[in-house]
Scaffold this motif. Structure first.
Motif, PDB file in Angstrom:
ATOM      1  N   ASP A 105     -40.115  -4.220 -72.055  1.00  0.00           N
ATOM      2  CA  ASP A 105     -39.258  -3.276 -71.337  1.00  0.00           C
ATOM      3  C   ASP A 105     -37.797  -3.481 -71.701  1.00  0.00           C
ATOM      4  N   LEU A 106     -37.369  -4.741 -71.758  1.00  0.00           N
ATOM      5  CA  LEU A 106     -35.976  -5.031 -72.108  1.00  0.00           C
ATOM      6  C   LEU A 106     -35.654  -4.580 -73.522  1.00  0.00           C
ATOM      7  N   LYS A 107     -36.590  -4.776 -74.437  1.00  0.00           N
ATOM      8  CA  LYS A 107     -36.355  -4.347 -75.819  1.00  0.00           C
ATOM      9  C   LYS A 107     -36.278  -2.829 -75.915  1.00  0.00           C
ATOM     10  N   ASP A 108     -37.087  -2.137 -75.129  1.00  0.00           N
ATOM     11  CA  ASP A 108     -37.012  -0.680 -75.117  1.00  0.00           C
ATOM     12  C   ASP A 108     -35.650  -0.219 -74.610  1.00  0.00           C
ATOM     13  N   ARG A 109     -35.156  -0.864 -73.565  1.00  0.00           N
ATOM     14  CA  ARG A 109     -33.856  -0.499 -73.013  1.00  0.00           C
ATOM     15  C   ARG A 109     -32.727  -0.825 -73.995  1.00  0.00           C
ATOM     16  N   ALA A 110     -32.843  -1.952 -74.681  1.00  0.00           N
ATOM     17  CA  ALA A 110     -31.836  -2.315 -75.679  1.00  0.00           C
ATOM     18  C   ALA A 110     -31.843  -1.326 -76.826  1.00  0.00           C
ATOM     19  N   ALA A 112     -32.725   1.818 -76.643  1.00  0.00           N
ATOM     20  CA  ALA A 112     -32.126   3.072 -76.165  1.00  0.00           C
ATOM     21  C   ALA A 112     -30.610   2.976 -76.187  1.00  0.00           C
ATOM     22  N   ALA A 113     -30.065   1.804 -75.795  1.00  0.00           N
ATOM     23  CA  ALA A 113     -28.613   1.622 -75.828  1.00  0.00           C
ATOM     24  C   ALA A 113     -28.092   1.674 -77.253  1.00  0.00           C
ATOM     25  N   SER A 116     -28.031   5.246 -78.441  1.00  0.00           N
ATOM     26  CA  SER A 116     -26.928   5.987 -77.826  1.00  0.00           C
ATOM     27  C   SER A 116     -25.624   5.700 -78.546  1.00  0.00           C
ATOM     28  N   THR A 152     -24.912  -3.582 -71.017  1.00  0.00           N
ATOM     29  CA  THR A 152     -25.585  -3.999 -72.241  1.00  0.00           C
ATOM     30  C   THR A 152     -25.520  -5.508 -72.412  1.00  0.00           C
ATOM     31  N   LEU A 155     -27.967  -6.924 -70.175  1.00  0.00           N
ATOM     32  CA  LEU A 155     -29.299  -6.680 -70.721  1.00  0.00           C
ATOM     33  C   LEU A 155     -29.641  -7.705 -71.791  1.00  0.00           C
TER      34      LEU A 155
END
Length: 361
Positions: A105-110, A112-113, A116, A152, A155
């Motif tokens: 989950d954390l890697k997915d969020r990273a 996405a950042a 962006s 970030t 994160l």
């Protein structure tokens, strides 16, 4: 999935597999700490004494069964520790699986950042201000960017901590598995010792004729009576006048209901028992969890003077704490003696007393 992630996932699978093996019947392992006599490998002497001296036979049988009892305590200690170790390994496996999910989950969020940031071209704030048609809108956006940068950083820090936790869990799992494998061998050695000593005793008895076996049983009865009489002659019962606690009465009631059931090493009911299996289950029925083995009952439970003994207390026998019985009052005990015999009522002084312990002190 990257190499690091694959390695950690493999560790989780390994731990889960280990737990599955541990859950199989007869496959729960942990490190016993047997006394030297529990790991001896010398072969028992199965020859009958000269002139078929039955008193010498009785003493030899006592030695064989005593050695088996010591090994049984080591085996039981392994079983008891295995239950705790298995629970710890299950918890480790759960932490690894949960950590993997959290890391993903954390890697997915990273990611996405990062995507962006890529869409903004990665331009510095000054350049974006110069290119912006609306400075006010940019400043508002810059504030959001600053918040995003802080998020970030948080994160990335959390991702790093999760990765470190997973690596630690993996190391712990590997260490646990290595220890379990070593303990499996120790437990197997204790079991081999038990079976060897019991088999030797049975073979020795099988060489006796029917009348000799009857005489041997009579000699054992006489030896028990002699020891009990000597103990009672000390006047000890004049000093022992304690009354059983409510839990003690429940433990006695449980043990009494087991009279006549066979002894079986490693057993803790309901059809058969060894000595500490009987005492631990009796007190468990009274709502008191106590150690599984006679040696640990001796080590961990509060000691009381024999003069202060009361029904429900446990009497530990022999200098190696290899036998235990439940005191029921009037100088008597209920215990599971040894292979070939049943749970029975006996004199408390028929064996050398090491200590008295109280589960509900």
């Amino acid at each position: 999935m990257g190499p690091g992630k694959r390695g950690l996932f493999a560790a989780a699978v390994a731990v889960v597999c280990a737990v599955t093996v541990l859950g199989a019947p007869g496959m729960a392992f942990a490190r016993p700490e047997p006394s030297p006599s529990a790991t001896a490998t010398t072969s028992p002497d199965l020859t009958l004494p000269p002139s078929r001296d039955l008193e010498a036979v009785r003493e030899k049988l006592d030695t064989l069964y005593h050695d088996a009892a010591v090994a049984t305590d080591a085996y039981n200690a392994a079983e008891e520790a295995a239950k705790k170790q298995s629970a710890e390994i299950v918890a480790l496996a759960q932490k690894i699986v949960e950590g993997q999910e959290r890391l993903a989950d954390l890697k997915d969020r990273a990611g996405a950042a990062a995507r962006s940031q890529y869409r903004t071209g990665g331009l510095p704030d000054e350049a974006q201000l110069m290119l912006s048609d609306d400075p006010t809108e940019f400043l508002d956006g810059a504030g959001r960017i600053l918040q995003g940068q802080q998020a970030t950083k948080g994160l990335i820090a959390e991702l790093t901590r999760t990765q470190q936790d997973l690596e630690q869990y993996s190391q712990d799992a590997s260490a646990q598995w290595a220890e379990l494998e070593a303990n499996r061998k120790a437990k197997a050695s204790a079991q081999k010792k038990i079976e060897k000593q019991i088999s030797a005793a049975e073979k020795l008895e099988s060489q006796l004729e029917k009348k000799e076996k009857e005489r041997l049983a009579e000699l054992q009865k006489q030896a028990d009576q002699k020891a009990q009489t000597a103990w009672l002659d000390t006047g000890i019962l004049d000093e022992i006048d304690g009354r059983a606690s409510e839990q003690g009465r429940k433990a006695i009631a449980y043990a009494t209901a087991q009279i006549g059931k066979p002894y079986e090493w490693g057993a803790e009911g309901p059809k058969s028992y060894d000595c500490s299996g009987l005492t631990s289950e009796a007190w468990k029925s009274a709502g008191q969890q106590i150690p599984r083995t006679s040696q640990e009952q001796w080590k961990q439970l509060p000691h009381v003077d024999i003069e202060d003994m009361r029904p429900g207390d446990l009497i530990i026998y022999f200098d190696d704490a290899s036998h235990v019985a439940l005191y029921v009052g009037d100088g008597r005990i209920i215990h599971a003696p040894r292979p070939g015999r049943t749970v029975t009522l006996a004199g408390a002084g028929t064996m050398p007393i090491l200590a008295v312990v109280r589960p509900d002190a």
